[in-house]
Design a protein around this motif. Sequence first.
Motif, PDB file in Angstrom:
ATOM      1  N   THR A  47       0.797  -1.233   0.000  1.00 30.97           N
ATOM      2  CA  THR A  47       0.000   0.000   0.000  1.00 30.97           C
ATOM      3  C   THR A  47       0.826   1.279   0.000  1.00 30.97           C
ATOM      4  O   THR A  47       0.259   2.375   0.043  1.00 30.97           O
ATOM      5  CB  THR A  47      -0.923   0.020   1.236  1.00 30.97           C
ATOM      6  OG1 THR A  47      -0.118   0.047   2.438  1.00 30.97           O
ATOM      7  CG2 THR A  47      -1.820  -1.209   1.276  1.00 30.97           C
ATOM      8  N   LYS A  48       2.138   1.186  -0.073  1.00 29.85           N
ATOM      9  CA  LYS A  48       2.959   2.390   0.100  1.00 29.85           C
ATOM     10  C   LYS A  48       2.776   3.404  -1.024  1.00 29.85           C
ATOM     11  O   LYS A  48       3.083   4.587  -0.856  1.00 29.85           O
ATOM     12  CB  LYS A  48       4.434   2.014   0.222  1.00 29.85           C
ATOM     13  CG  LYS A  48       5.028   1.354  -1.011  1.00 29.85           C
ATOM     14  CD  LYS A  48       6.474   0.954  -0.773  1.00 29.85           C
ATOM     15  CE  LYS A  48       7.082   0.249  -1.977  1.00 29.85           C
ATOM     16  NZ  LYS A  48       8.494  -0.155  -1.727  1.00 29.85           N
ATOM     17  N   ARG A  49       2.263   2.996  -2.194  1.00 29.88           N
ATOM     18  CA  ARG A  49       2.073   3.912  -3.320  1.00 29.88           C
ATOM     19  C   ARG A  49       0.709   4.602  -3.260  1.00 29.88           C
ATOM     20  O   ARG A  49       0.439   5.506  -4.060  1.00 29.88           O
ATOM     21  CB  ARG A  49       2.227   3.122  -4.629  1.00 29.88           C
ATOM     22  CG  ARG A  49       2.325   3.982  -5.873  1.00 29.88           C
ATOM     23  CD  ARG A  49       2.516   3.149  -7.129  1.00 29.88           C
ATOM     24  NE  ARG A  49       3.912   3.066  -7.514  1.00 29.88           N
ATOM     25  CZ  ARG A  49       4.683   1.986  -7.346  1.00 29.88           C
ATOM     26  NH1 ARG A  49       4.179   0.900  -6.788  1.00 29.88           N
ATOM     27  NH2 ARG A  49       5.948   1.998  -7.719  1.00 29.88           N
ATOM     28  N   PHE A  50      -0.137   4.233  -2.331  1.00 32.24           N
ATOM     29  CA  PHE A  50      -1.509   4.762  -2.303  1.00 32.24           C
ATOM     30  C   PHE A  50      -1.506   6.267  -2.066  1.00 32.24           C
ATOM     31  O   PHE A  50      -0.889   6.764  -1.118  1.00 32.24           O
ATOM     32  CB  PHE A  50      -2.309   4.072  -1.198  1.00 32.24           C
ATOM     33  CG  PHE A  50      -2.759   2.678  -1.542  1.00 32.24           C
ATOM     34  CD1 PHE A  50      -2.301   2.040  -2.678  1.00 32.24           C
ATOM     35  CD2 PHE A  50      -3.655   2.008  -0.722  1.00 32.24           C
ATOM     36  CE1 PHE A  50      -2.714   0.752  -3.001  1.00 32.24           C
ATOM     37  CE2 PHE A  50      -4.082   0.722  -1.028  1.00 32.24           C
ATOM     38  CZ  PHE A  50      -3.607   0.097  -2.165  1.00 32.24           C
ATOM     39  N   SER A  51      -2.238   6.983  -2.927  1.00 35.60           N
ATOM     40  CA  SER A  51      -2.262   8.444  -2.824  1.00 35.60           C
ATOM     41  C   SER A  51      -3.529   9.045  -3.414  1.00 35.60           C
ATOM     42  O   SER A  51      -3.549  10.234  -3.746  1.00 35.60           O
ATOM     43  CB  SER A  51      -1.036   9.040  -3.535  1.00 35.60           C
ATOM     44  OG  SER A  51      -1.003   8.636  -4.902  1.00 35.60           O
ATOM     45  N   THR A  52      -4.598   8.249  -3.549  1.00 35.23           N
ATOM     46  CA  THR A  52      -5.852   8.764  -4.090  1.00 35.23           C
ATOM     47  C   THR A  52      -6.996   8.419  -3.144  1.00 35.23           C
ATOM     48  O   THR A  52      -6.903   7.481  -2.335  1.00 35.23           O
ATOM     49  CB  THR A  52      -6.166   8.169  -5.474  1.00 35.23           C
ATOM     50  OG1 THR A  52      -6.429   6.753  -5.336  1.00 35.23           O
ATOM     51  CG2 THR A  52      -4.997   8.362  -6.435  1.00 35.23           C
ATOM     52  N   GLU A  53      -8.072   9.164  -3.248  1.00 36.10           N
ATOM     53  CA  GLU A  53      -9.254   8.909  -2.425  1.00 36.10           C
ATOM     54  C   GLU A  53      -9.806   7.509  -2.707  1.00 36.10           C
ATOM     55  O   GLU A  53     -10.300   6.837  -1.799  1.00 36.10           O
ATOM     56  CB  GLU A  53     -10.337   9.963  -2.700  1.00 36.10           C
ATOM     57  CG  GLU A  53      -9.989  11.358  -2.213  1.00 36.10           C
ATOM     58  CD  GLU A  53     -10.020  11.471  -0.687  1.00 36.10           C
ATOM     59  OE1 GLU A  53     -10.505  10.532  -0.024  1.00 36.10           O
ATOM     60  OE2 GLU A  53      -9.548  12.497  -0.163  1.00 36.10           O
ATOM     61  N   PHE A  54      -9.740   7.083  -3.946  1.00 34.81           N
ATOM     62  CA  PHE A  54     -10.243   5.760  -4.302  1.00 34.81           C
ATOM     63  C   PHE A  54      -9.441   4.675  -3.593  1.00 34.81           C
ATOM     64  O   PHE A  54      -9.999   3.707  -3.058  1.00 34.81           O
ATOM     65  CB  PHE A  54     -10.169   5.567  -5.821  1.00 34.81           C
ATOM     66  CG  PHE A  54     -10.650   4.221  -6.283  1.00 34.81           C
ATOM     67  CD1 PHE A  54     -11.983   3.867  -6.181  1.00 34.81           C
ATOM     68  CD2 PHE A  54      -9.754   3.301  -6.811  1.00 34.81           C
ATOM     69  CE1 PHE A  54     -12.430   2.618  -6.602  1.00 34.81           C
ATOM     70  CE2 PHE A  54     -10.179   2.049  -7.235  1.00 34.81           C
ATOM     71  CZ  PHE A  54     -11.522   1.705  -7.131  1.00 34.81           C
TER      72      PHE A  54
END
Length: 970
Positions: free
Chosen positions: A907-914
Amino acid sequence: MGGGFYISKFVGVVGIVFGAGAVATVIALAVVYSQEVAKNEAVSPTNGGSTIKPPVTTPGGSTVKPQITTPVIPTTAPSNEPWDKYRLPDTLKPDHYNLTLWPRLTVNAQDLYIFTGKSYVVFQCVKETDLILIHSNKLNYTKWGDDHLAKLSALGSTPAPTIKKSWLQPTTQFLVLELNGKLAVGESYQLDTVFVGELADDLGGFYRSVYTEEGEEKVVATTQMQPTDARKAFPCFDEPAMKAIFHITLLHPPMTKCCIMILIKTSYCPLFSFPNSFWRTSFDKTKKMSTYLLAFIVSDYDYINSTNDNVLIRIYARKKAIADGQGEYALSKTGPILKFFEKYYNATYPLPKSDQIALPDFNAGAMENWGLITYRETALLYDPKMSSNSNKERIATIIAHELAHMWFGNLVTLRWWNDLWLNEGFASYVEYLGANEAEPDWNIKDLIVLGDVHRVFAVDALASSHPLSSREEDIQKPEQISELFDAISYSKVRSSVFSTYLNTFAYDNTVYTDLWDHLQMAVNSTGTSLPTGQTVHSIMNRWVLQMGFPVVTINTTTGLINQQHFLLDPSTAGSVPPSDFKYEWIVPIRWMKTGVVQQQTWLEDKTAHKPDMIVTGNNWILANLNVSGYYRVNYDNTNWERLLGVLSSHHESIPVINRAQLVDDAFNLARAKYINTTLALRTTKYLRSEREYMPWESALDNLDFFYLMFDRSEIYGIMQTYLKYQIEPLFKHFGNITGNWTEVPTGHMDQYNQANAIRVACSTGMEECQTLTKGWYSQWMKDSANNPIHPNLRTTVYCSAIAAGGAAEWEFGWDQFKAATIAIEADKLRSALACTKQPWLLNKYLEYTLDANKIRKQDATSTIVYIASNVVGQSLAWDFMRDRWNYIFTQYGGGSFSFSNLINGVTKRFSTEFELKQLKQFQADNSEVGFGSGTLAVSQSIERTTANIKWVAENKDSVQTWFTTEVPKE
């Protein structure tokens, strides 16, 4: 224990550095190894009630006639009963165990590998009780004549009460014996059991490891007890404070060897006639020790040995590995490291021998079992033809880490797991000292900053961090214990004067305040001055009992300095738990003024006035000299501009460690909104003139965050162009000094930076680099028996070539992985196979992680993270993990240390509301299944994703503008 997943490995201890023999500063270290372990909760003979048929043979040779038990579990037991709690009551104290185990190295009629055992424990009653609780997990018991699961005898004059009721309590992992009378205080008793367990491939307790050598499949029966798996091997009081002496006997096939932590008595005797003969090996009694430090192994391994100051040193491994000389490096370094620690601790090594064994399947990097240290093969075996410079360093540091535990952890042991940092943080620091003794030319101590401090900062700056020391009552369940094996517990302390501490508590247990007492004694005896009115306790408690660390801000125009709790996302301050110390620390500040080192000062309050720190003109201030303190530093804008000017004009006037620190501080201060992001990016401009490894590695680590945030956006292209421009001089530099890549740089750090130069040049599209790496790989494909790629560069070259290639390059890499006979080479290929840009190959690779015949269970979760690190594979890995979570969690067990690495890595790349919505849904959907040791990692991932969304929204435009401006015009 040393970790196994080295994206870091990933943890720690806040401590004290002694200058001139006394306390001089408080420092924190960081995650030496963020541990990766792949524990699999495989189906076991008993997990709350299953049975094994038919009757089995006991270790003594007779047939067990009573039926294997189906546990009787009271269904109406109230939740406040002692057997429904996870901690042992303080009523009994073990003295010694007598244990005989017989592992079967072939399957039985039910297609299971099993072990049988008989055991008795002698214990003393210290408080009157009519209840015996002893840990047991996944063991099946033979009933005694009175139809109970154990037999109780008195060793004194008072008869033992009879057993009223006995059953297994699987949730809390107890064998429960209710008695018809009271045990007498001061009297000793003996509890006998006969049991069966599965010799599973779950990497915990007494388990099996399978490998193939010269076409023959072989089985090793081995152990991993830390933290709570001794109870899977035999019934025991499985808490670190319950130290006892162990008398152990192993039954095993002829032509196999047995080893445990203490010397063999060498008493072998056949039990049956040939060819079904088995041997019995008995061992000398152990020292008084904790259950988690036990180890016993049955294998047909070979070993090499030497003697150092009357200590027998042996390296065990597969026969071919020993024959090929892969144990020689470890053997040559163990003696000097042991001798160094004897001087460092001022305490003799407490055992007559030190065995170290390399296992094909092992959950961590290594484990400090007393006198018999277990390792992954990659952490102990070295082959100069296959192993890189970093492989050698890893072996030296892990050996030093585990040997450090022989005193600090084994001789003197934590009382309960809430003080895990007392063991691991200290070992994580002194491993650098031991490795430096083994390889003095490497200057390895400097790597503490990159390997530990910077890495632990990333975790400890979150609102979901935790203090070093937790309350005992907050750490109860096995999965909560496993969750503590993180970057915080492994890395926040330094210390140097320990002989009185070790001598006072030898063969005993301690809490962290005992260490402070003995450090205070050292301060008093040397006359070293601490800040007025302060003691070691008052200084250290602020670092141990509250989470996080400070940012120290220095205003060089006014001389005012202040401290503030550093949070990567300041908006989370409201969710930080309150602290008795109000998130203020007593901070030692070492600093220099315009290149001249100044006298250390202390920041004891929130704010202080330091007139000496006022500068004018071209003068500048640099604090936290050589990163000797556990804090970040911010400056007024004028001083930042002066420091940037120094970097661009004569960067050598700033120590190399501090050049790395300036970059890391700037990027993290920018994320926390102390300075603007473009100021942080400006610290990378001077890198075209930088040739040292540490600043480059610091910059690349921080730019990785920008890639994670933007490698799916339009900014990616201009970032690539900028970094390609920056790396070009470094790439050409190494081409020149290595005779156009035909030689190896002489310096340890230079060898690392050469690999960095190739990795970045190729990944940013430098044609000269890509031609080089594809050419090497193609040459190898044409002649697979002769690999032309230097071991130092293989991880980088394999990844680059597979990323640039297609199915043929991937399949060749897979074939070489399957054929690899050296674990270190297999690991390089395993990580490189995740670099392909072909989604269908990555999906196939993900499926392979569920097949232990393709990817060993110890490597499954790290392989998924490797795939997730590839921008093409990230969404594939996330979908795969969500879809298979129930299976993954069940197979690898709720206590597996690897879950935090898996969740954070995917999950380290997660950067959006979705993505945030998906992450929260994942948390909700699996609340009943659970996350085990990854529970905190889920919360941290949600916090990190929320912060990433804000950061991208606030910085995307300015970042795009800056890179566009800085990209050189064609």
